[in-house]
Write a protein that holds these residues in place. Structure first.
Motif, PDB file in Angstrom:
ATOM      1  N   ARG A  60     -13.810  12.062  -2.894  1.00  4.88           N
ATOM      2  CA  ARG A  60     -13.714  10.677  -3.727  1.00  4.88           C
ATOM      3  C   ARG A  60     -12.471  10.262  -3.822  1.00  4.88           C
ATOM      4  O   ARG A  60     -11.388  10.739  -3.533  1.00  4.88           O
ATOM      5  N   THR A  61     -12.670   8.944  -3.965  1.00  7.50           N
ATOM      6  CA  THR A  61     -11.211   8.308  -3.955  1.00  7.50           C
ATOM      7  C   THR A  61     -10.796   7.807  -5.358  1.00  7.50           C
ATOM      8  O   THR A  61     -11.725   7.498  -6.199  1.00  7.50           O
ATOM      9  N   ASP A  62      -9.668   8.266  -5.663  1.00  3.52           N
ATOM     10  CA  ASP A  62      -8.845   7.845  -6.871  1.00  3.52           C
ATOM     11  C   ASP A  62      -8.680   6.402  -6.892  1.00  3.52           C
ATOM     12  O   ASP A  62      -7.946   5.860  -5.997  1.00  3.52           O
ATOM     13  N   PHE A  63      -9.355   5.689  -8.013  1.00  2.28           N
ATOM     14  CA  PHE A  63      -8.978   4.097  -7.884  1.00  2.28           C
ATOM     15  C   PHE A  63      -7.777   3.753  -8.270  1.00  2.28           C
ATOM     16  O   PHE A  63      -6.999   2.763  -7.668  1.00  2.28           O
ATOM     17  N   SER A  64      -6.993   4.686  -8.995  1.00  2.00           N
ATOM     18  CA  SER A  64      -5.764   4.260  -9.380  1.00  2.00           C
ATOM     19  C   SER A  64      -4.653   4.498  -8.620  1.00  2.00           C
ATOM     20  O   SER A  64      -3.671   3.652  -8.037  1.00  2.00           O
ATOM     21  N   THR A  65      -4.861   5.502  -7.621  1.00  2.00           N
ATOM     22  CA  THR A  65      -3.978   5.820  -6.637  1.00  2.00           C
ATOM     23  C   THR A  65      -4.223   5.511  -5.177  1.00  2.00           C
ATOM     24  O   THR A  65      -3.394   5.392  -4.299  1.00  2.00           O
ATOM     25  N   GLY A  66      -5.757   5.552  -4.943  1.00  2.00           N
ATOM     26  CA  GLY A  66      -5.983   5.276  -3.677  1.00  2.00           C
ATOM     27  C   GLY A  66      -6.127   6.457  -2.949  1.00  2.00           C
ATOM     28  O   GLY A  66      -6.487   6.520  -1.572  1.00  2.00           O
ATOM     29  N   LYS A  67      -5.891   7.657  -3.539  1.00  2.00           N
ATOM     30  CA  LYS A  67      -5.879   9.008  -2.846  1.00  2.00           C
ATOM     31  C   LYS A  67      -7.335   9.498  -2.859  1.00  2.00           C
ATOM     32  O   LYS A  67      -8.108   9.223  -3.492  1.00  2.00           O
TER      33      LYS A  67
END
Length: 92
Positions: A60-67
């Motif tokens: 999954r992609t963390d929306f706040s960091t983009g990681k």
């Protein structure tokens, strides 16, 4: 209903000591946990069935960091109420 009120009500209905109720509740939780870990359904007559669902691991992609992160697999329980429980809930 929180656990204290559940325990108080069960103590009054069964006439057992609160320590007995705690031990029985803990034992039931362990049985459900162990059965769910083995992906076995738990059927309680006139109440319902707990069905374990295993979700795969995924990225999954963390929306706040983009990681991008790898989320480990998990097992969740789905409750399917029995016919008697539904009938009693509709009547009350």
């Amino acid at each position: 209903m929180d656990y204290k009120s559940f325990r108080t009500r069960l103590t009054a209905l069964t006439g057992r000591q609160p320590a007995d109720i705690d031990a029985l509740t803990e034992a039931l939780a362990m049985i459900i946990h162990d059965s769910a870990a083995d992906l076995d359904s738990i059927a309680i007559p006139t109440f319902g069935t707990f069905v374990p669902l295993k979700h795969r691991e995924e990225v999954r992609t963390d929306f706040s960091t983009g990681k991008r992160m790898l989320v480990p697999p998990e097992i969740t329980l789905e409750f399917k109420p029995g016919a008697m429980l539904l009938k009693r809930l509709r009547n009350e």
